[in-house]
Motif scaffolding. Structure first.
Motif, mmCIF file in Angstrom:
data_model
loop_
_atom_site.group_PDB
_atom_site.id
_atom_site.type_symbol
_atom_site.label_atom_id
_atom_site.label_comp_id
_atom_site.label_asym_id
_atom_site.label_seq_id
_atom_site.Cartn_x
_atom_site.Cartn_y
_atom_site.Cartn_z
ATOM 1 N N MET A 1 0.832 -1.201 0.000
ATOM 2 C CA MET A 1 0.000 0.000 0.000
ATOM 3 C C MET A 1 0.870 1.255 0.000
ATOM 4 O O MET A 1 0.547 2.253 -0.662
ATOM 5 N N LEU A 2 1.983 1.210 0.721
ATOM 6 C CA LEU A 2 2.926 2.328 0.706
ATOM 7 C C LEU A 2 3.513 2.505 -0.697
ATOM 8 O O LEU A 2 3.615 3.627 -1.209
ATOM 9 N N CYS A 3 3.866 1.388 -1.320
ATOM 10 C CA CYS A 3 4.409 1.452 -2.682
ATOM 11 C C CYS A 3 3.397 2.047 -3.653
ATOM 12 O O CYS A 3 3.758 2.839 -4.533
ATOM 13 N N ALA A 4 2.127 1.687 -3.496
ATOM 14 C CA ALA A 4 1.095 2.199 -4.395
ATOM 15 C C ALA A 4 0.998 3.720 -4.312
ATOM 16 O O ALA A 4 0.822 4.404 -5.325
ATOM 17 N N ILE A 5 1.125 4.266 -3.114
ATOM 18 C CA ILE A 5 1.079 5.721 -2.938
ATOM 19 C C ILE A 5 2.300 6.380 -3.564
ATOM 20 O O ILE A 5 2.196 7.360 -4.318
ATOM 21 N N ILE A 6 3.489 5.852 -3.273
ATOM 22 C CA ILE A 6 4.715 6.472 -3.767
ATOM 23 C C ILE A 6 4.799 6.377 -5.288
ATOM 24 O O ILE A 6 5.238 7.321 -5.966
ATOM 25 N N GLU A 7 4.381 5.252 -5.840
ATOM 26 C CA GLU A 7 4.422 5.107 -7.298
ATOM 27 C C GLU A 7 3.528 6.122 -7.992
ATOM 28 O O GLU A 7 3.806 6.540 -9.114
ATOM 29 N N LYS A 8 2.480 6.564 -7.330
ATOM 30 C CA LYS A 8 1.557 7.533 -7.918
ATOM 31 C C LYS A 8 1.922 8.975 -7.577
ATOM 32 O O LYS A 8 1.810 9.866 -8.425
#
Length: 449
Positions: A146-153
């Motif tokens: 979920m953290l990765c999803a935020i940072i990727e966006k």
């Protein structure tokens, strides 16, 4: 009297059994006055937890999540600032903005929740799935993917660019307000679906709802940074200025890691989750259309072996655990031999790791960072852990975790794929089995200090 009820004769027997124990009154005074943990503590356990490690990465200033459940966010960003410190010699006190990620996480979680409301609108109130969905529309907690999803966006920014606020440090008021808003919106959307509203109308209404959510978050957390200048002095006292960066440009240049290289490994020794297979959890996520939560279930020795490889290469390890179990936050010790409650109460309190998961005794509650390990004859004996509760707990914010505690209460690690075997890599590529929303592997790291 019903023979299944507790009878006066039963009570007499329980009382006599209590009085017949020679040490009952002594223990009653000790436990009632000092508490269970203090009375059951084995102070010799401290001696085995010396803070010396044969493998460790450089220490950094320990961050403080305050009265919020953002441990997963703090610990993940802490692993990333190691990279910036190594490559750009920033101050050990440098931090990435947890509040920036927090804003976008709560905004995206709101959309994720409302989409799930629309998808499940045909199910009745009171069903287990709807009850689960409405129990916590959004919260502080999360998992690595979920953290990765935020940072990727959205990228990341330095903490000086979007600072902490009252509501990021003390999240209860914001969470209560936002969840009230989302539950109210859920009622509206469910009625619209029941009345046969067109998809376009549903999405338009949802967009208006998200506009309100954005305003709530902006008032409470501040508006998220769009462009900024990165200005700092390095540890050699040299001045640096990089102008007009976007958050994604900053991440790509200064953090410079491929998040796709990092995968979630879990240890769930339960009958419903065979090892060497992958799993995801229904309705678990934050960014609609973003990175899926995906876990590869491995035996605990494989999790530890991979963590050691990553540490030896100078890279810290994000991990999820049940921090409330056998833990002394003042001393900063996590050890299965810390307390002997079974001996204190003369009862059997032993459960296997799998049984603790199955019977809701334990699950992942907190995320931290492994920064070292002590190896004796190439076998781990204890681990060094960076927490996110500030420097007033443990040893200036650092904890020591026994290897036995790792075995029993560590449930998740995040590892760079380059350390994995070919077999593990092939297993990780499998399409994940969908688990129920309430599965313990769907628990969110959200423990407040």
């Amino acid at each position: 009297m019903d023979k299944k009820a507790i009878s006066p004769q039963d009570l007499e027997w329980y009382e006599k059994s209590y009085e017949d124990k020679d040490d009952s009154l002594v223990l009653e005074r000790a436990v009632s006055h000092n508490g269970i943990n203090n009375s059951a503590a084995d102070y010799k356990a401290d001696e085995k937890m010396k803070r010396v490690f044969s493998v460790e990465v450089p220490e950094q200033h320990v961050a403080d999540q305050k009265q919020s459940g953002r441990c997963w966010m703090f610990s993940a960003l802490n692993t990333m600032r190691f990279k910036i410190a190594e490559n750009y010699k920033v101050s050990p006190k440098f931090e990435l903005s947890q509040n920036y990620v927090n804003f976008w996480d709560k905004f995206e979680k709101s959309n994720y929740f409302l989409e799930n409301v629309i998808k499940t609108a045909d199910q009745p109130l009171g069903s287990r799935k709807i009850d689960f969905l409405m129990e916590t529309p959004q919260q502080d907690g999360g998992q690595w993917d979920m953290l990765c999803a935020i940072i990727e966006k959205y990228g990341v920014v330095p903490s000086s660019t979007m600072v902490e606020t009252y509501n990021s440090n003390r999240s209860d008021e914001l969470n209560q307000t936002l969840n009230l808003k989302l539950r109210r919106d859920a009622e509206v959307l469910r009625k619209m679906v029941k009345d046969g509203s067109a998809e376009e109308k549903l999405e338009s209404t949802k967009s208006d709802m998200l506009n309100d959510v954005y305003r709530i978050l902006a008032y409470s957390l501040g508006r998220p940074t769009k462009r900024f200048d990165f200005e700092y002095r390095d540890t050699d006292n040299k001045y640096h200025m990089d102008k007009n960066l976007t958050p994604k440009e900053f991440f790509d240049k200064y953090v410079n890691i491929n998040l796709e290289d990092y995968v979630s490994l879990i240890n769930s020794p339960t009958d419903d989750k065979p090892f060497n297979e992958t799993y995801t959890i229904e309705m678990l996520g934050n960014v609609v259309g973003g990175r899926q939560v995906k876990h590869l279930n491995l035996p605990i020795d494989e999790l530890k072996d991979l963590a050691i490889k990553q540490l030896k290469n100078g890279e810290a390890v994000w991990f999820g655990c049940d921090v409330v179990q056998d833990s002394d936050r003042k001393k900063g010790i996590m050890d299965t031999h810390l307390y002997h409650k079974d001996a204190l109460f003369s009862t059997d309190l032993k459960m296997s790791k799998g049984a603790r998961l199955d019977y809701k005794e334990s699950m992942m509650t907190h995320a931290m960072v492994i920064t070292g390990v002590d190896l004796v004859d190439d076998q781990p004996t204890k681990w060094k852990v960076e927490n996110s509760w500030g420097e007033k707990v443990g040893d200036k914010g650092y904890f020591v975790m026994s290897d036995d505690w790792f075995n029993e209460f560590v449930y998740q690690t995040v590892i760079n794929k380059k350390y994995m075997s070919d077999k593990q890599l092939e297993e990780q590529k499998q399409a994940p089995k969908m688990l129920e929303p309430w599965d313990p592997m769907g628990s969110l790291a959200s423990f407040k200090k």
